[in-house]
Design a protein around this motif. Structure first.
Motif, PDB file in Angstrom:
ATOM      1  N   ASP A 152       0.845  -1.192   0.000  1.00  0.00           N
ATOM      2  CA  ASP A 152       0.000   0.000   0.000  1.00  0.00           C
ATOM      3  C   ASP A 152       0.878   1.239   0.000  1.00  0.00           C
ATOM      4  O   ASP A 152       1.728   1.407   0.886  1.00  0.00           O
ATOM      5  N   VAL A 153       0.688   2.092  -0.982  1.00  0.00           N
ATOM      6  CA  VAL A 153       1.478   3.321  -1.080  1.00  0.00           C
ATOM      7  C   VAL A 153       0.547   4.512  -1.195  1.00  0.00           C
ATOM      8  O   VAL A 153      -0.535   4.425  -1.779  1.00  0.00           O
ATOM      9  N   ALA A 154       0.977   5.641  -0.643  1.00  0.00           N
ATOM     10  CA  ALA A 154       0.201   6.870  -0.699  1.00  0.00           C
ATOM     11  C   ALA A 154       0.767   7.745  -1.805  1.00  0.00           C
ATOM     12  O   ALA A 154       1.742   8.473  -1.614  1.00  0.00           O
ATOM     13  N   GLY A 155       0.183   7.677  -2.984  1.00  0.00           N
ATOM     14  CA  GLY A 155       0.649   8.476  -4.102  1.00  0.00           C
ATOM     15  C   GLY A 155       1.696   7.764  -4.929  1.00  0.00           C
ATOM     16  O   GLY A 155       2.143   6.664  -4.595  1.00  0.00           O
ATOM     17  N   PRO A 156       2.126   8.415  -6.023  1.00  0.00           N
ATOM     18  CA  PRO A 156       3.116   7.796  -6.925  1.00  0.00           C
ATOM     19  C   PRO A 156       4.411   7.468  -6.199  1.00  0.00           C
ATOM     20  O   PRO A 156       4.916   8.250  -5.402  1.00  0.00           O
ATOM     21  N   ARG A 157       4.927   6.299  -6.499  1.00  0.00           N
ATOM     22  CA  ARG A 157       6.156   5.863  -5.850  1.00  0.00           C
ATOM     23  C   ARG A 157       6.763   4.714  -6.637  1.00  0.00           C
ATOM     24  O   ARG A 157       6.030   3.872  -7.165  1.00  0.00           O
ATOM     25  N   ARG A 158       8.079   4.675  -6.734  1.00  0.00           N
ATOM     26  CA  ARG A 158       8.748   3.575  -7.412  1.00  0.00           C
ATOM     27  C   ARG A 158       9.060   2.481  -6.401  1.00  0.00           C
ATOM     28  O   ARG A 158       9.624   2.732  -5.331  1.00  0.00           O
ATOM     29  N   LEU A 159       8.710   1.257  -6.770  1.00  0.00           N
ATOM     30  CA  LEU A 159       8.979   0.115  -5.904  1.00  0.00           C
ATOM     31  C   LEU A 159       9.893  -0.858  -6.641  1.00  0.00           C
ATOM     32  O   LEU A 159       9.606  -1.239  -7.771  1.00  0.00           O
ATOM     33  N   ASP A 160      10.995  -1.231  -6.034  1.00  0.00           N
ATOM     34  CA  ASP A 160      11.882  -2.233  -6.604  1.00  0.00           C
ATOM     35  C   ASP A 160      11.657  -3.551  -5.878  1.00  0.00           C
ATOM     36  O   ASP A 160      11.831  -3.635  -4.660  1.00  0.00           O
ATOM     37  N   VAL A 161      11.254  -4.571  -6.633  1.00  0.00           N
ATOM     38  CA  VAL A 161      10.955  -5.879  -6.057  1.00  0.00           C
ATOM     39  C   VAL A 161      11.921  -6.900  -6.635  1.00  0.00           C
ATOM     40  O   VAL A 161      12.032  -7.048  -7.850  1.00  0.00           O
ATOM     41  N   GLN A 162      12.625  -7.599  -5.774  1.00  0.00           N
ATOM     42  CA  GLN A 162      13.535  -8.657  -6.208  1.00  0.00           C
ATOM     43  C   GLN A 162      13.023 -10.001  -5.711  1.00  0.00           C
ATOM     44  O   GLN A 162      12.735 -10.154  -4.527  1.00  0.00           O
ATOM     45  N   LEU A 163      12.899 -10.937  -6.624  1.00  0.00           N
ATOM     46  CA  LEU A 163      12.387 -12.267  -6.294  1.00  0.00           C
ATOM     47  C   LEU A 163      13.483 -13.291  -6.511  1.00  0.00           C
ATOM     48  O   LEU A 163      13.977 -13.461  -7.625  1.00  0.00           O
ATOM     49  N   ASP A 164      13.886 -13.967  -5.457  1.00  0.00           N
ATOM     50  CA  ASP A 164      14.860 -15.049  -5.546  1.00  0.00           C
ATOM     51  C   ASP A 164      14.108 -16.370  -5.473  1.00  0.00           C
ATOM     52  O   ASP A 164      13.424 -16.643  -4.486  1.00  0.00           O
ATOM     53  N   VAL A 165      14.229 -17.188  -6.511  1.00  0.00           N
ATOM     54  CA  VAL A 165      13.551 -18.478  -6.568  1.00  0.00           C
ATOM     55  C   VAL A 165      14.585 -19.577  -6.467  1.00  0.00           C
ATOM     56  O   VAL A 165      15.508 -19.649  -7.290  1.00  0.00           O
ATOM     57  N   ASP A 166      14.443 -20.428  -5.471  1.00  0.00           N
ATOM     58  CA  ASP A 166      15.408 -21.507  -5.263  1.00  0.00           C
ATOM     59  C   ASP A 166      14.636 -22.805  -5.115  1.00  0.00           C
ATOM     60  O   ASP A 166      13.937 -23.025  -4.131  1.00  0.00           O
ATOM     61  N   THR A 167      14.709 -23.677  -6.124  1.00  0.00           N
ATOM     62  CA  THR A 167      14.012 -24.955  -6.101  1.00  0.00           C
ATOM     63  C   THR A 167      15.004 -26.070  -6.358  1.00  0.00           C
ATOM     64  O   THR A 167      16.176 -25.838  -6.642  1.00  0.00           O
TER      65      THR A 167
ATOM     66  N   LYS B 252      14.725 -12.828 -10.324  1.00  0.00           N
ATOM     67  CA  LYS B 252      14.005 -11.909 -11.188  1.00  0.00           C
ATOM     68  C   LYS B 252      13.795 -10.596 -10.442  1.00  0.00           C
ATOM     69  O   LYS B 252      13.382 -10.589  -9.291  1.00  0.00           O
ATOM     70  N   SER B 253      14.058  -9.488 -11.107  1.00  0.00           N
ATOM     71  CA  SER B 253      13.858  -8.178 -10.511  1.00  0.00           C
ATOM     72  C   SER B 253      12.805  -7.422 -11.307  1.00  0.00           C
ATOM     73  O   SER B 253      12.806  -7.437 -12.536  1.00  0.00           O
ATOM     74  N   THR B 254      11.908  -6.770 -10.607  1.00  0.00           N
ATOM     75  CA  THR B 254      10.832  -6.020 -11.241  1.00  0.00           C
ATOM     76  C   THR B 254      10.755  -4.629 -10.637  1.00  0.00           C
ATOM     77  O   THR B 254      10.813  -4.475  -9.419  1.00  0.00           O
ATOM     78  N   ARG B 255      10.637  -3.638 -11.470  1.00  0.00           N
ATOM     79  CA  ARG B 255      10.467  -2.268 -10.991  1.00  0.00           C
ATOM     80  C   ARG B 255       9.025  -1.850 -11.237  1.00  0.00           C
ATOM     81  O   ARG B 255       8.525  -1.894 -12.363  1.00  0.00           O
ATOM     82  N   LEU B 256       8.332  -1.479 -10.190  1.00  0.00           N
ATOM     83  CA  LEU B 256       6.936  -1.086 -10.270  1.00  0.00           C
ATOM     84  C   LEU B 256       6.841   0.420 -10.094  1.00  0.00           C
ATOM     85  O   LEU B 256       7.221   0.962  -9.065  1.00  0.00           O
ATOM     86  N   ASN B 257       6.312   1.098 -11.093  1.00  0.00           N
ATOM     87  CA  ASN B 257       6.084   2.519 -10.986  1.00  0.00           C
ATOM     88  C   ASN B 257       4.613   2.754 -10.671  1.00  0.00           C
ATOM     89  O   ASN B 257       3.745   2.541 -11.510  1.00  0.00           O
ATOM     90  N   SER B 258       4.332   3.157  -9.450  1.00  0.00           N
ATOM     91  CA  SER B 258       2.959   3.281  -8.989  1.00  0.00           C
ATOM     92  C   SER B 258       2.363   4.634  -9.337  1.00  0.00           C
ATOM     93  O   SER B 258       2.922   5.685  -9.050  1.00  0.00           O
ATOM     94  N   SER B 259       1.199   4.605  -9.983  1.00  0.00           N
ATOM     95  CA  SER B 259       0.442   5.831 -10.218  1.00  0.00           C
ATOM     96  C   SER B 259      -0.920   5.743  -9.533  1.00  0.00           C
ATOM     97  O   SER B 259      -1.807   6.516  -9.816  1.00  0.00           O
ATOM     98  N   HIS B 260      -1.059   4.758  -8.653  1.00  0.00           N
ATOM     99  CA  HIS B 260      -2.301   4.539  -7.931  1.00  0.00           C
ATOM    100  C   HIS B 260      -2.016   4.552  -6.433  1.00  0.00           C
ATOM    101  O   HIS B 260      -0.882   4.561  -5.982  1.00  0.00           O
ATOM    102  N   SER B 261      -3.074   4.556  -5.667  1.00  0.00           N
ATOM    103  CA  SER B 261      -2.900   4.587  -4.215  1.00  0.00           C
ATOM    104  C   SER B 261      -2.420   3.272  -3.651  1.00  0.00           C
ATOM    105  O   SER B 261      -1.926   3.195  -2.552  1.00  0.00           O
ATOM    106  N   SER B 262      -2.559   2.187  -4.418  1.00  0.00           N
ATOM    107  CA  SER B 262      -2.050   0.903  -3.957  1.00  0.00           C
ATOM    108  C   SER B 262      -1.650   0.055  -5.146  1.00  0.00           C
ATOM    109  O   SER B 262      -2.194   0.197  -6.232  1.00  0.00           O
ATOM    110  N   VAL B 263      -0.680  -0.793  -4.919  1.00  0.00           N
ATOM    111  CA  VAL B 263      -0.204  -1.705  -5.948  1.00  0.00           C
ATOM    112  C   VAL B 263      -0.186  -3.096  -5.347  1.00  0.00           C
ATOM    113  O   VAL B 263       0.295  -3.283  -4.243  1.00  0.00           O
ATOM    114  N   SER B 264      -0.729  -4.087  -6.051  1.00  0.00           N
ATOM    115  CA  SER B 264      -0.711  -5.460  -5.559  1.00  0.00           C
ATOM    116  C   SER B 264       0.108  -6.306  -6.510  1.00  0.00           C
ATOM    117  O   SER B 264      -0.149  -6.310  -7.708  1.00  0.00           O
ATOM    118  N   ARG B 265       1.064  -7.027  -5.949  1.00  0.00           N
ATOM    119  CA  ARG B 265       1.873  -7.970  -6.732  1.00  0.00           C
ATOM    120  C   ARG B 265       2.175  -9.200  -5.882  1.00  0.00           C
ATOM    121  O   ARG B 265       2.410  -9.073  -4.707  1.00  0.00           O
TER     122      ARG B 265
END
Length: 226
Positions: free
Chosen positions: A191-206, A213-226
């Motif tokens: 949950d973010v209040a206003g535009p904000r950049r979120l850097d998400v790094q996912l490490d998968v070990d099986t 995998k790294s994903t950059r989320l640029n939020s233009s909404h009040s909340s981002v779900s991933r």
């Protein structure tokens, strides 16, 4: 000449016990049945063997080839009510290449009580035929993670960098949100209040691979779900 089992043909599909179970079968000597045999993953069936299972109750069911020594594919079909059970009348429910460990396959789907499901087990290439193809079926997994559904997404803090460790070992898919029935997702919410950049790094070990995998989320909404 290699012996070809009766369930190499759709008409000879082996009946699986309604309550679930596990068997080991061979597709040595098996082949495809020409253009009439569907193969959603490969295009042309290579060395398929067939099974059929009638659901005793409605609910999530899982079929897998975990433990095999080859590269399998799995596909599940039904036949519409009133139609003759034949290759030409099959409707695909779900199909997958991998999903398990070491190139084994795992599918999950929502079964309907009294419905007969036809299961095709195949390999990527005829050279990959094997005498060791375990097939396990039924609702044989444990309870899913608490955040298996989007409605139960775990809230992540954005106040400072944070790391969470999670598993999707027993998770299911959320078909009502457009996920394929073969998926195994877990959910998080930021949950973010206003535009904000979120850097998400996912490490998968099986057991099969380690991937990052790294994903950059640029939020233009009040909340981002991933």
């Amino acid at each position: 000449m290699l012996f070809r089992s009766a369930n190499n043909n759709f008409s000879g599909a082996e009946v699986l016990a309604p309550g679930g179970g596990s068997i080991v079968r061979s597709n040595l000597g098996a082949n495809g049945q020409g253009v009439s045999e569907p193969s959603p993953i490969i295009g042309d069936a290579q060395a398929s063997i067939w099974f059929k299972w009638t659901a005793p109750t409605s609910g999530r069911q899982i079929i897998d080839t975990i433990g095999t020594d080859t590269d399998t594919t799995l596909a599940v079909f039904t036949v519409a009510s009133g139609q003759t059970a034949s290759l030409g009348n099959l409707d695909e429910v779900v199909s997958i290449d991998d999903g398990g460990c070491d190139l084994s396959s795992v599918v999950q789907f929502d079964a309907v009580a009294g419905t007969t499901y036809y299961v095709q087990v195949d390999v990527w290439d005829p050279s990959l035929r094997s005498a060791n193809i375990p097939i396990t079926w039924g609702n044989h997994r444990g309870a899913p993670p608490a955040n298996d559904d989007a409605a139960d997404a775990v809230v992540l803090s954005v106040a400072s960098p944070a790391t969470v460790t999670a598993t999707n070992a027993e998770s299911t898919s959320q078909v009502d949100l457009g996920e394929d029935q073969s998926m195994a997702s877990v959910w998080y919410r930021v949950d973010v209040a206003g535009p904000r950049r979120l850097d998400v790094q996912l490490d998968v070990d099986t057991a099969e691979n380690a991937d990052r995998k790294s994903t950059r989320l640029n939020s233009s909404h009040s909340s981002v779900s991933r």
